[in-house]
Design a protein around this motif. Structure first.
Motif, PDB file in Angstrom:
ATOM      1  N   SER A  65       0.849  -1.188   0.000  1.00 58.06           N
ATOM      2  CA  SER A  65       0.000   0.000   0.000  1.00 58.06           C
ATOM      3  C   SER A  65       0.885   1.238   0.000  1.00 58.06           C
ATOM      4  CB  SER A  65      -0.888   0.001   1.250  1.00 58.06           C
ATOM      5  OG  SER A  65      -1.511   1.254   1.412  1.00 58.06           O
ATOM      6  N   HIS A  70      -5.079   5.791   4.187  1.00 54.33           N
ATOM      7  CA  HIS A  70      -6.123   5.943   3.170  1.00 54.33           C
ATOM      8  C   HIS A  70      -6.736   4.600   2.822  1.00 54.33           C
ATOM      9  CE1 HIS A  70      -7.339   5.837  -1.119  1.00 54.33           C
ATOM     10  NE2 HIS A  70      -7.860   7.014  -0.873  1.00 54.33           N
ATOM     11  N   ASP A  71      -5.901   3.598   2.612  1.00 56.72           N
ATOM     12  CA  ASP A  71      -6.388   2.294   2.179  1.00 56.72           C
ATOM     13  C   ASP A  71      -7.177   1.577   3.263  1.00 56.72           C
ATOM     14  OD1 ASP A  71      -5.243   2.858  -0.218  1.00 56.72           O
ATOM     15  OD2 ASP A  71      -3.547   1.501  -0.006  1.00 56.72           O
ATOM     16  N   VAL A  74     -10.583   3.006   2.843  1.00 56.78           N
ATOM     17  CA  VAL A  74     -11.157   2.417   1.634  1.00 56.78           C
ATOM     18  C   VAL A  74     -11.686   1.018   1.924  1.00 56.78           C
ATOM     19  CG1 VAL A  74     -10.613   1.506  -0.657  1.00 56.78           C
ATOM     20  CG2 VAL A  74      -9.799   3.777   0.008  1.00 56.78           C
ATOM     21  N   THR A  75     -10.892   0.210   2.602  1.00 55.57           N
ATOM     22  CA  THR A  75     -11.307  -1.166   2.897  1.00 55.57           C
ATOM     23  C   THR A  75     -12.523  -1.192   3.810  1.00 55.57           C
ATOM     24  OG1 THR A  75      -9.038  -1.943   2.635  1.00 55.57           O
ATOM     25  CG2 THR A  75     -10.536  -3.376   3.843  1.00 55.57           C
ATOM     26  N   THR A  94     -11.745  -4.436  -6.114  1.00 57.01           N
ATOM     27  CA  THR A  94     -10.949  -3.515  -5.315  1.00 57.01           C
ATOM     28  C   THR A  94      -9.976  -2.695  -6.148  1.00 57.01           C
ATOM     29  OG1 THR A  94      -9.109  -5.036  -4.920  1.00 57.01           O
ATOM     30  CG2 THR A  94     -11.030  -5.213  -3.433  1.00 57.01           C
ATOM     31  N   GLU A  95      -9.437  -1.656  -5.520  1.00 53.88           N
ATOM     32  CA  GLU A  95      -8.443  -0.823  -6.180  1.00 53.88           C
ATOM     33  C   GLU A  95      -7.194  -1.628  -6.517  1.00 53.88           C
ATOM     34  OE1 GLU A  95      -4.930   1.761  -6.545  1.00 53.88           O
ATOM     35  OE2 GLU A  95      -5.337   0.390  -4.900  1.00 53.88           O
ATOM     36  N   GLN A  96      -6.801  -2.539  -5.647  1.00 52.55           N
ATOM     37  CA  GLN A  96      -5.630  -3.379  -5.936  1.00 52.55           C
ATOM     38  C   GLN A  96      -5.887  -4.268  -7.150  1.00 52.55           C
ATOM     39  OE1 GLN A  96      -2.466  -3.897  -4.890  1.00 52.55           O
ATOM     40  NE2 GLN A  96      -2.443  -2.203  -3.448  1.00 52.55           N
ATOM     41  N   ASP A 119     -11.341   3.944  -6.258  1.00 51.39           N
ATOM     42  CA  ASP A 119     -10.848   3.194  -5.103  1.00 51.39           C
ATOM     43  C   ASP A 119     -11.546   1.847  -4.966  1.00 51.39           C
ATOM     44  OD1 ASP A 119      -8.831   4.889  -4.001  1.00 51.39           O
ATOM     45  OD2 ASP A 119     -10.408   6.261  -3.351  1.00 51.39           O
TER      46      ASP A 119
END
Length: 202
Positions: A65, A70-71, A74-75, A94-96, A119
Motif C-alpha cells: 500500500s 487511506h487504504d 477504503v477497505t 478492489t483498487e488493488q 478506489d
C-alpha cells in the motif's frame, strides 16, 4: 481479523495465529499514525510469494500500500457490513485488483480505467436492477484540474450509475461537488458525498 479469518478460535487464539505468521516472515505490522498506537498487518515479500500462484496473471507484480491510512478507510467503506461474507446480490472489485489485474480479468461490469482509477466498485443486483457504484475516498485535496479529469471520466462512463465520495472535510466536499457538477459535468447526477466524520458516525 479473528472474526473474519479465525472464526473457530478465540481472540487470543487469533492473535497467536497472527504472531506465528509474523514469526514465519509472512506478514508484518505497519504503523499508520505518527502516535505509533495504530497499525495494520501487511504482507511481506515472502507472504506475497506464497499467494501469488493463486492469483490470475498480473500486469504488475506488487502488493504494498502506498498510503496505509487511506487504504484502511477504503477497505472499511468497501466491505461495509459485509466483513464476514458478501450477499449473493453484491460483488466487489478492489483498487488493488484494478491496479494489478490485466483488463481481460476484469468482470464485464467494470469499465476500463483509462484516465482514472476508482478506489473500488460495488455491483448490486436485484430483480431488474443492476447498479455499478464507484468508491472515491478523498482525505486530502487534489487540484481542480485533477477533479475535472475525474468528472470527465464519470460523465463518459455511463455504466457507472453512482459514485460515493468520502471526503476529509466539508470544505473539500463542496470543492469536489462543484467540480463534479460544473457545466456539462452536471448532466449526470450520480455523485453522493459523505464526510469522513459522517462515515465514522453512521
Amino acid at each position: 481479523l479473528y472474526r473474519r479469518y479465525f472464526p473457530s478460535r478465540s481472540p487470543l487464539g487469533a492473535y497467536v495465529g497472527l504472531w506465528r505468521f509474523e514469526q514465519k516472515g509472512l506478514i508484518q505490522p505497519k504503523i499508520i499514525e505518527s502516535s505509533g498506537k495504530n497499525y495494520v498487518w501487511t504482507l511481506t515479500k515472502k507472504g506475497y510469494q506464497v499467494i501469488a500462484p493463486h492469483l490470475p496473471k498480473l500486469r504488475e507484480n506488487g502488493f504494498q500500500s502506498e498510503n496505509p491510512a487511506h487504504d484502511l478507510v477504503v477497505t472499511a467503506a468497501h466491505l461495509g457490513e459485509y466483513l464476514l461474507a458478501l450477499p449473493e446480490h453484491i460483488e466487489l472489485f478492489t483498487e488493488q485488483q484494478l491496479r494489478r489485474y490485466l483488463p481481460e480479468f476484469y468482470p464485464a461490469w467494470i469499465p476500463s480505467e483509462v484516465g482514472h482509477r476508482a478506489d473500488g466498485y460495488w455491483r448490486i443486483k436485484g430483480g431488474d436492477i443492476k447498479e455499478t457504484i464507484a468508491l472515491e475516498v478523498e482525505l486530502s485535496r487534489k487540484t481542480k484540474a485533477e477533479y475535472q479529469d475525474v468528472a470527465r471520466y464519470y460523465l463518459l462512463k455511463e455504466q457507472i450509475t453512482k459514485v460515493l465520495w468520502i471526503v476529509g472535510t466539508p470544505h473539500l466536499g463542496v470543492l469536489i461537488h462543484n467540480q463534479m457538477t460544473v457545466g456539462s459535468f452536471g448532466e449526470r447526477k450520480i455523485h453522493n458525498l459523505l464526510t469522513y466524520e459522517q462515515f465514522q458516525r453512521f
